[in-house]
Every structure is written in C-alpha cells, then in structure tokens.
Design an enzyme around this catalytic site. Structure first.
Site, PDB file in Angstrom:
ATOM      1  N   ASP A 101       0.845  -1.197   0.000  1.00 60.34           N
ATOM      2  CA  ASP A 101       0.000   0.000   0.000  1.00 60.34           C
ATOM      3  C   ASP A 101       0.880   1.246   0.000  1.00 60.34           C
ATOM      4  O   ASP A 101       2.036   1.200   0.413  1.00 60.34           O
ATOM      5  CB  ASP A 101      -0.892   0.021   1.253  1.00 60.34           C
TER       6      ASP A 101
HETATM    7  N1  URA Z   1      -1.231  -5.948   3.832  1.00 56.53           N
HETATM    8  C1  URA Z   1      -1.712  -4.682   3.877  1.00 56.53           C
HETATM    9  O1  URA Z   1      -2.751  -4.424   4.462  1.00 56.53           O
HETATM   10  N2  URA Z   1      -1.009  -3.730   3.245  1.00 56.53           N
HETATM   11  C2  URA Z   1       0.148  -3.950   2.604  1.00 56.53           C
HETATM   12  O2  URA Z   1       0.751  -3.025   2.052  1.00 56.53           O
HETATM   13  C3  URA Z   1       0.635  -5.275   2.571  1.00 56.53           C
HETATM   14  C4  URA Z   1      -0.084  -6.263   3.206  1.00 56.53           C
END
Ligand code: URA
Length: 237
Positions: A101
C-alpha cells in the site's frame, strides 16, 4: 537482436525515438556508425549512443526499502512510483513484485524477471511474507490463536493460518505477522477483524529474501547472486 530493440530495452527511448537516433548516425556498434534500425547486434558488442556506452542487461533485480508515500506501480499520473526510486536501472520493463500500500514501507523486489515474480506471487506456492506492524489496542494470546485459525475478512474463505508474534502489548501494540497469501490490504483487514487498526506497516521479508536493514526508506541495491538464487528456490518449495 535488432539494434533498435537493444536500445529500447536499455531505456534509450521509445522505438521511434531510437530509430531516429540510429538514422541520424548517432549510434555506433564497435565504433562504426550504424544507420539501420534492423541491424543485428550481439549482446557482447559495444554499442554507443552519442558517445555513451551501453551494455546489454537481460534481467535486473533490485531490493528497495519502499518508503511511505509512493505507489507500487510502474507508472502513475499523480504520485511518485517505486520505479522512480531506482535511477540506476537499465531496463525499462522493470516492475514491482507484488504491491505494498502507499503508506506501507519495507521490502519490495523490483525486477523484469516475470518467471521469478510469478513463482513468488502464485497462490499455489504459499510464499511467506513477514511484516512488522504497530496497531491500536492490546493484543493477547487469544488473537494469536485467532490468526492461527484463520480470520473472516469478508472473503469466501477464512484467511490461511498466520503467525502472530507479540513484541509489545499496550494501548498500542507492536507485532510481527507472517502470512502465506497476499489478498488486497490483507494485514489491515486481519487486524480490523479483531478490532484493531494498523498505524504503521513494514514488510520485513518475502520467502528467503530479507530486507537489508542498512537500506533506509527510499534506498535500494541490486540483489546479490545468492539472493537471486534464494528467491528462485523459495518459489519452488
Ligand atoms: N497488507 C496490507 O494491508 N497492506 C500492505 O501493504 C501489505 C499487506
């Protein structure tokens, strides 16, 4: 390989930009100007564009400590991408292996090796991904058990067994979590399922590939031969 493809692969420009340079006589092979884009060049030959020497690289592998605030995409209209953080890249067909993310930090493999990426990402291979997370709320052995048994995060099936390690439990807590799948926002959704919010998330490892802690957020380095080999093996176990 065709000279225009060689130069295109090496990021000299688009196919038409490269053809123009070749036709203008700005490209030499072994010191001789070559004006035909279809000229067949060997990977070992020395190719120069306007005096700059290029050597052909088939596959590239970089470990990036992704900083918060950039997106795990090849291109984005509005936001800096993880590829913008690799200025020394040679290939123009690099991509991040999986997505983190925008606000997540940590280990991201950047390569143009599609076969390796497929092995690491394929749900069939169940490659472990370990994250450090700071979350709201207290965390207890009950949560460890819930993670182990699988959580309902709104998908058809529960999550696969995950390992939750408590590093510190208090008003906010610190944990290490290992998951074997990679559903959209998976870690955040797993914590939401037990009533917590993720305040900070960082990926520490993917299979046998471990984030080099000497890399500060935004820094990167090429993978070593040993790391490349480890990645190849972890996709096959
Ligand atoms: N899980 C999440 O919620 N975000 C990420 O960036 C990676 C795994």
């Amino acid at each position: 390989m065709r000279l225009d493809k060689y130069l295109c692969d090496m990021g000299v420009g688009t196919r038409s930009q490269v053809k123009q340079k070749i036709r203008k006589g700005l490209v030499t092979v072994e010191g001789e100007p070559v004006r035909r884009p279809e000229y067949q060049v060997d990977q070992e030959q020395e190719v120069c564009v306007e005096g700059e020497v290029f050597s052909y690289t088939e596959l590239e592998y970089y470990m990036l400590n992704k900083p918060a605030g950039c997106v795990s995409a090849r291109a984005d209209e509005q936001c800096r991408t993880v590829l913008d953080l690799i200025p020394s890249k040679k290939r123009r067909d690099l991509f991040p292996v999986g997505r983190l993310d925008k606000d997540t930090e940590g280990l991201l493999l950047i390569t143009n090796d599609g076969k390796l990426a497929h092995m690491l990402l394929s749900p069939r291979h169940h490659v472990d991904k370990t994250y450090f997370a700071r979350i709201t709320g207290r965390i207890s052995e009950e949560h460890v058990k819930a993670f182990r048994e699988g959580l309902d995060i709104g998908e058809k099936a529960r999550t696969l067994p995950a390992v939750l390690e408590i590093l510190d439990s208090g008003e906010n807590s610190e944990v290490r979590v290992t998951i074997r799948e990679g559903k959209y926002h998976q870690i955040k959704r797993m914590f939401r399922a037990i009533g917590c919010e993720v305040l900070y998330l960082k990926r520490l490892s993917m299979g046998s590939l471990v984030l080099d802690e000497s890399l500060k957020p935004g820094e990167y380095r090429p993978l070593t031969e040993e790391e490349i080999e480890l990645c190849r093996r972890c996709g096959t176990t």
